[in-house]
Scaffold this motif. Structure first.
Motif, PDB file in Angstrom:
ATOM      1  N   ALA A  74       0.916  -1.001   0.251  1.00 36.50           N
ATOM      2  CA  ALA A  74       0.019  -0.067  -0.084  1.00 36.50           C
ATOM      3  C   ALA A  74       1.453   0.974   0.439  1.00 36.50           C
ATOM      4  O   ALA A  74       0.429   2.346  -0.530  1.00 36.50           O
ATOM      5  N   VAL A  75       2.310   0.802   0.253  1.00 31.40           N
ATOM      6  CA  VAL A  75       3.013   2.304   0.559  1.00 31.40           C
ATOM      7  C   VAL A  75       3.464   2.882  -0.794  1.00 31.40           C
ATOM      8  O   VAL A  75       2.547   4.103  -0.709  1.00 31.40           O
ATOM      9  N   PRO A  76       3.820   1.920  -1.832  1.00 33.30           N
ATOM     10  CA  PRO A  76       3.912   2.758  -3.095  1.00 33.30           C
ATOM     11  C   PRO A  76       2.520   3.455  -3.997  1.00 33.30           C
ATOM     12  O   PRO A  76       2.893   4.087  -4.720  1.00 33.30           O
ATOM     13  N   ALA A  77       1.108   2.214  -3.575  1.00 36.54           N
ATOM     14  CA  ALA A  77       0.402   2.547  -4.360  1.00 36.54           C
ATOM     15  C   ALA A  77      -0.162   3.747  -3.338  1.00 36.54           C
ATOM     16  O   ALA A  77      -0.816   5.057  -4.302  1.00 36.54           O
ATOM     17  N   THR A  78      -0.710   4.092  -2.405  1.00 31.47           N
ATOM     18  CA  THR A  78      -0.591   5.242  -1.454  1.00 31.47           C
ATOM     19  C   THR A  78      -0.041   6.782  -2.095  1.00 31.47           C
ATOM     20  O   THR A  78      -1.030   7.582  -2.447  1.00 31.47           O
ATOM     21  N   LEU A  79       1.154   6.446  -1.838  1.00 33.24           N
ATOM     22  CA  LEU A  79       1.881   7.401  -2.951  1.00 33.24           C
ATOM     23  C   LEU A  79       1.447   8.048  -4.196  1.00 33.24           C
ATOM     24  O   LEU A  79       1.689   9.435  -4.310  1.00 33.24           O
ATOM     25  N   VAL A  80       0.907   7.077  -4.626  1.00 32.26           N
ATOM     26  CA  VAL A  80       1.134   7.758  -6.135  1.00 32.26           C
ATOM     27  C   VAL A  80      -0.194   7.965  -6.268  1.00 32.26           C
ATOM     28  O   VAL A  80      -1.006   8.669  -7.234  1.00 32.26           O
ATOM     29  N   GLY A  81      -1.209   7.977  -5.788  1.00 34.60           N
ATOM     30  CA  GLY A  81      -2.909   8.076  -4.804  1.00 34.60           C
ATOM     31  C   GLY A  81      -2.785   8.964  -4.725  1.00 34.60           C
ATOM     32  O   GLY A  81      -4.219  10.238  -4.469  1.00 34.60           O
ATOM     33  N   VAL A  82      -2.258  10.042  -3.843  1.00 32.08           N
ATOM     34  CA  VAL A  82      -2.542  11.252  -3.709  1.00 32.08           C
ATOM     35  C   VAL A  82      -2.696  12.605  -4.192  1.00 32.08           C
ATOM     36  O   VAL A  82      -3.286  13.198  -3.831  1.00 32.08           O
ATOM     37  N   PRO A  83      -2.097  12.785  -5.371  1.00 32.48           N
ATOM     38  CA  PRO A  83      -3.043  13.896  -5.851  1.00 32.48           C
ATOM     39  C   PRO A  83      -3.747  13.748  -6.318  1.00 32.48           C
ATOM     40  O   PRO A  83      -4.889  14.747  -6.184  1.00 32.48           O
ATOM     41  N   ALA A  84      -4.130  13.209  -7.165  1.00 34.78           N
ATOM     42  CA  ALA A  84      -5.913  12.550  -7.374  1.00 34.78           C
ATOM     43  C   ALA A  84      -7.028  12.576  -5.847  1.00 34.78           C
ATOM     44  O   ALA A  84      -7.688  13.272  -5.759  1.00 34.78           O
ATOM     45  N   ASP A  85      -6.465  12.346  -4.718  1.00 35.37           N
ATOM     46  CA  ASP A  85      -7.059  12.790  -3.373  1.00 35.37           C
ATOM     47  C   ASP A  85      -7.543  13.898  -3.000  1.00 35.37           C
ATOM     48  O   ASP A  85      -8.209  14.612  -2.776  1.00 35.37           O
ATOM     49  N   VAL A  86      -6.441  14.679  -3.349  1.00 33.52           N
ATOM     50  CA  VAL A  86      -6.197  16.434  -2.671  1.00 33.52           C
ATOM     51  C   VAL A  86      -7.201  16.795  -3.629  1.00 33.52           C
ATOM     52  O   VAL A  86      -7.935  18.156  -3.225  1.00 33.52           O
ATOM     53  N   LEU A  87      -7.059  16.235  -5.241  1.00 35.45           N
ATOM     54  CA  LEU A  87      -7.594  17.075  -6.009  1.00 35.45           C
ATOM     55  C   LEU A  87      -9.764  16.862  -5.936  1.00 35.45           C
ATOM     56  O   LEU A  87     -10.210  17.758  -5.607  1.00 35.45           O
ATOM     57  N   LYS A  88      -9.937  15.713  -5.792  1.00 45.70           N
ATOM     58  CA  LYS A  88     -10.496  15.204  -5.310  1.00 45.70           C
ATOM     59  C   LYS A  88     -11.483  15.923  -4.211  1.00 45.70           C
ATOM     60  O   LYS A  88     -12.727  16.690  -4.435  1.00 45.70           O
ATOM     61  N   LYS A  89     -11.376  16.106  -2.481  1.00 45.31           N
ATOM     62  CA  LYS A  89     -11.759  16.910  -1.889  1.00 45.31           C
ATOM     63  C   LYS A  89     -11.679  18.491  -1.928  1.00 45.31           C
ATOM     64  O   LYS A  89     -12.335  18.731  -1.820  1.00 45.31           O
ATOM     65  N   ARG A  90     -10.822  18.502  -2.766  1.00 43.98           N
ATOM     66  CA  ARG A  90     -10.613  20.357  -3.231  1.00 43.98           C
ATOM     67  C   ARG A  90     -12.368  20.171  -4.263  1.00 43.98           C
ATOM     68  O   ARG A  90     -12.892  21.745  -3.851  1.00 43.98           O
ATOM     69  N   LEU A  91     -12.461  19.273  -5.287  1.00 41.89           N
ATOM     70  CA  LEU A  91     -13.415  19.623  -5.918  1.00 41.89           C
ATOM     71  C   LEU A  91     -14.796  19.264  -5.367  1.00 41.89           C
ATOM     72  O   LEU A  91     -15.756  19.927  -5.160  1.00 41.89           O
ATOM     73  N   VAL A  92     -14.817  17.705  -4.390  1.00 41.44           N
ATOM     74  CA  VAL A  92     -16.069  18.005  -3.781  1.00 41.44           C
ATOM     75  C   VAL A  92     -16.219  19.152  -2.528  1.00 41.44           C
ATOM     76  O   VAL A  92     -17.783  19.227  -2.483  1.00 41.44           O
ATOM     77  N   LEU A  93     -15.603  19.537  -2.061  1.00 42.95           N
ATOM     78  CA  LEU A  93     -15.575  20.472  -1.232  1.00 42.95           C
ATOM     79  C   LEU A  93     -16.279  21.747  -1.007  1.00 42.95           C
ATOM     80  O   LEU A  93     -16.493  22.393  -0.568  1.00 42.95           O
ATOM     81  N   GLY A  94     -16.155  21.903  -2.516  1.00 40.38           N
ATOM     82  CA  GLY A  94     -16.478  23.801  -3.282  1.00 40.38           C
ATOM     83  C   GLY A  94     -15.507  24.256  -3.759  1.00 40.38           C
ATOM     84  O   GLY A  94     -15.595  25.553  -3.090  1.00 40.38           O
ATOM     85  N   ILE A  95     -14.279  24.329  -2.953  1.00 34.56           N
ATOM     86  CA  ILE A  95     -13.041  24.767  -2.571  1.00 34.56           C
ATOM     87  C   ILE A  95     -12.777  25.530  -4.005  1.00 34.56           C
ATOM     88  O   ILE A  95     -12.196  26.428  -4.259  1.00 34.56           O
TER      89      ILE A  95
END
Length: 265
Positions: free
Chosen positions: A97-118
């Motif tokens: 999960a370590v490499p997989a998680t690091l790969v997915g952090v940018p998408a996670d940051v992006l999604k939360k900013r978008l769905v929270l209306g930021i």
């Protein structure tokens, strides 16, 4: 080595394909869960905001995350089974999960900013992150993702393998026989619910940190939630999270097994 590489590539392809369908079906529900966990929500609320960022999040997040995870995990699982060390499979999944998680952090940051209306759309979100924080902004809160996803992977895979083992024993199936779609779906639902409940507090903390760029300390955020909102706040959105993981797993595992089996046939 050839057998392990073939297994890794087939399992990775299966994971990526399954992730596309499962994430697409449940994206809006997961977005609603994120909004329920946040303390403050920017902008107007409407059903369309639940689908913001779906394509880039799945393409840049889910596909490489699940692909890289199974590429690493599949050969490790094979070797552990060869030596009858199945008890270590949850540990192996946490490591992968370590490499997989690091790969997915940018998408996670992006999604939360978008769905929270930021931010209104992916282009504005990317522009804002680059102008304020630079490229490091795309990895904001990466330590929270790791702390959340390592136990998440261990718990999810551990529960799934446990339920699979019980399913095989109940039906008298040998380890070498592939799981039926119905069996994989049932085990996925059971493991998804258990994992959704147990890992919800870490998911809430992750959402809070992503929603507020000034919140950098996990302990500070956890302490603040506990003092101002109580223990119950750590389980905000637990019903939606459990639903997403249960239904998502019931879709994910049959497809993942089916695609990987076809590629290895």
């Amino acid at each position: 080595m050839g057998r392990l590489l073939q297994t890794a590539m087939a399992e990775a392809a299966g994971g990526a394909c399954a992730a596309v369908l499962a994430e697409s079906v449940l994206y809006a529900v997961d977005s609603a869960k994120v909004r329920a966990q946040a303390l403050e929500i920017a902008g107007a609320s409407n059903w369309k905001i639940l689908f913001r960022g779906m394509v880039p999040t799945i393409a840049l997040g889910s596909v490489p995350v699940f692909g890289s995870f199974f590429f690493c995990f599949a050969p490790m699982k094979v070797k552990l089974q060869d030596y009858d060390w199945e008890v270590l499979i949850p540990c192996a999944s946490a490591i992968c999960a370590v490499p997989a998680t690091l790969v997915g952090v940018p998408a996670d940051v992006l999604k939360k900013r978008l769905v929270l209306g930021i931010d209104a759309n992916a282009g504005k979100a990317i522009s804002h992150i680059l102008s304020v924080q630079g490229w490091r902004g795309f990895f904001f809160g990466w330590h929270v993702n790791l702390i959340k996803d390592l136990p998440f992977a261990g718990v999810k895979i551990g529960f799934y393998e446990m339920f699979v083992s019980q399913w095989r024993a109940w039906h008298g199936l040998p380890k070498s026989e592939a799981m039926s779609p119905s069996g994989a779906a049932f085990c996925g639902v059971a493991s998804g619910i258990a994992c959704g409940i147990l890992t919800c507090p870490l998911d809430v903390i992750n959402t809070r940190i992503k929603a507020d760029s000034s919140s950098r300390s996990i302990l500070h955020v956890a302490s603040s939630i506990l003092q101002t909102e109580g223990v119950a706040a750590f389980f905000r959105g637990v019903a939606m999270r459990s639903f997403v993981l249960a239904v998502g797993s019931s879709i994910f595992w049959p497809i993942q097994h089916g695609v990987s089996s076809q590629l290895q046939a």
